[in-house]
Write an enzyme that holds these catalytic residues in place. Structure first.
Site, short mmCIF file in Angstrom:
data_model
loop_
_atom_site.label_atom_id
_atom_site.label_comp_id
_atom_site.label_asym_id
_atom_site.label_seq_id
_atom_site.Cartn_x
_atom_site.Cartn_y
_atom_site.Cartn_z
N GLY A 72 -102.99 -42.99 -10.70
CA GLY A 72 -102.63 -42.76 -12.09
C GLY A 72 -101.18 -43.08 -12.38
NE ARG A 99 -103.46 -39.58 -1.89
CZ ARG A 99 -104.19 -39.22 -2.93
NH1 ARG A 99 -104.64 -37.98 -2.99
NH2 ARG A 99 -104.47 -40.06 -3.89
#
Length: 394
Positions: free
Chosen positions: A371, A37
């Site tokens: 999500g 990330r």
């Protein structure tokens, strides 16, 4: 989805506030164990630095108590790793909401864990306005949090002089739009996982769009029940058989299809020592557990993928972590890797399968947001993207 993009802006001499996603895993000593990330944010950071911007970047990390910042909540390890990757020092600013710190053009500072600020998660308007005063340009590069309306993902975008998508966010928007808004046909979606209930809205949304809806795992078992098959002791949700049947009927009415397994791999337990038996789907016994699709089904699915114009992949189709139940997912992964169609994949288990079968470089786009990726597939509006669209529209 029309949003302003960082690459379109002149950032020279500008104060740039970047919301990144540095929510990385750490060991008990606080050392970062996986930095994907952080690396994903580098293109936006480097673009701003190399073009003479004064760069502020922040992220959430873990689940701190708002108004407090315990040592384990601190972005200190991220500052260290970011400095190593950028090959320049990265100062960590602890109390930053009210300003009071200087950032020179070509310099970068890391603003302490944004979720330590009271009002962040509730998207407090006063907090968002204070943050907006810190910058000339706001950049959202945290697609993984795009489904949440928080002060650093949504509120600040309303008040910053300019609000845009970073390189990572822009790539996510482009890839998802290409896959679902104007896809090259046939459009094939693979939706797999333990429960229909967690992905029911996704299945219903995709059933209205796709040409083939491949289901796997416990979801496929529920669909097998709906088609009148015996599944033994396999994982399924019998109370959702009616919904599965409705999705099959919805697809049929459009001339589309849910291709269900004709053969399966079964065992009497889920373990590394379990014996895998390949049988017809009509021969599943009372205590069998279906843990993968069989070779005939895998070959059929591979052929569907080979002919696809666009492939959306969310979830492995068997217990791929155990080699004897990995055959279906492995063949699926290989078919995606060799397909001429545009492929996009997302979700934690999907990424693990991509890593196991070494096809990372052969998938056209791998989404960084779990999500957010799922909510996009559901057809939901993502607040962080919606506000950027509104700003672009003026």
């Amino acid at each position: 989805m029309n949003v302003l993009k960082l690459a379109d802006l002149d950032v020279k001499g500008k104060r740039v506030f970047i919301r990144a996603d540095f929510n990385v895993p750490q060991d008990d000593a606080g050392n970062i164990t996986e930095d994907t990330r952080i690396r994903a944010a580098l293109p936006s950071l480097k673009y701003c630095l190399e073009n003479g911007a004064a760069v502020m970047v922040t992220s959430h990390l873990g689940r701190p108590t708002e108004g407090e910042c315990a040592p384990e909540d601190s972005l200190t390890p991220v500052a260290v790793r970011l400095g190593q990757l950028l090959q320049k020092p990265v100062r960590l600013i602890r109390d930053w909401i009210d300003g009071g710190f200087e950032v020179a053009p070509g310099e970068i500072v890391l603003l302490e864990n944004c979720r330590c600020n009271k009002g962040e998660k509730k998207n407090n308007d006063e907090l968002a306005q204070k943050m907006a005063q810190l910058c000339d340009i706001y950049v959202n590069d945290a697609f993984g949090t795009a489904h949440r309306a928080e002060a650093t993902t949504h509120g600040i975008a309303k008040y910053a002089p300019v609000a845009c998508a970073g390189f990572l966010m822009g790539a996510e928007i482009d890839a998802l739009s290409r896959a679902l808004e104007n896809p090259k046909r046939p459009l094939v979606a693979i939706v797999a996982g333990a429960k229909v209930s967690t992905k029911l809205t996704i299945l219903k949304t995709l059933a209205e769009k796709v040409d083939q809806l491949i289901v796997g795992g416990g979801i496929a078992n529920t669909f097998l029940l709906a088609s009148g098959k015996r599944i033994g002791d396999s994982l399924a949700e019998p109370d959702l058989v009616k919904e599965a049947h409705a999705i099959i009927d919805m697809m049929k009415a459009r001339g589309a299809e849910v291709p269900l397994p004709v053969d399966v791999v079964v065992a009497d337990e889920v373990s590394a020592l379990a014996r895998a038996n390949k049988i017809s789907v009509d021969d599943v016994a009372q205590h069998d557990r279906i843990l993968d699709v069989g070779p005939k089904t895998a070959a059929t699915l591979a052929q569907i993928i080979a002919n696809a114009g666009t492939i959306v992949w969310n979830g492995p189709i068997g217990v791929f972590e155990l080699d004897q139940f990995a055959g279906g997912t492995k063949m699926l992964a290989s078919a995606i890797a060799h397909s001429d169609g545009f492929s996009i994949a997302g979700g934690g288990d999907t990424l693990a399968a991509i890593a196991k079968f070494h096809i990372h470089d052969d998938v056209d786009y791998i989404s960084t947001g779990g999500g957010a990726f799922l909510e996009f597939l559901e057809g939901k509006t993502l607040p962080a993207i919606e506000v950027l669209q509104q700003r672009r529209a003026g």
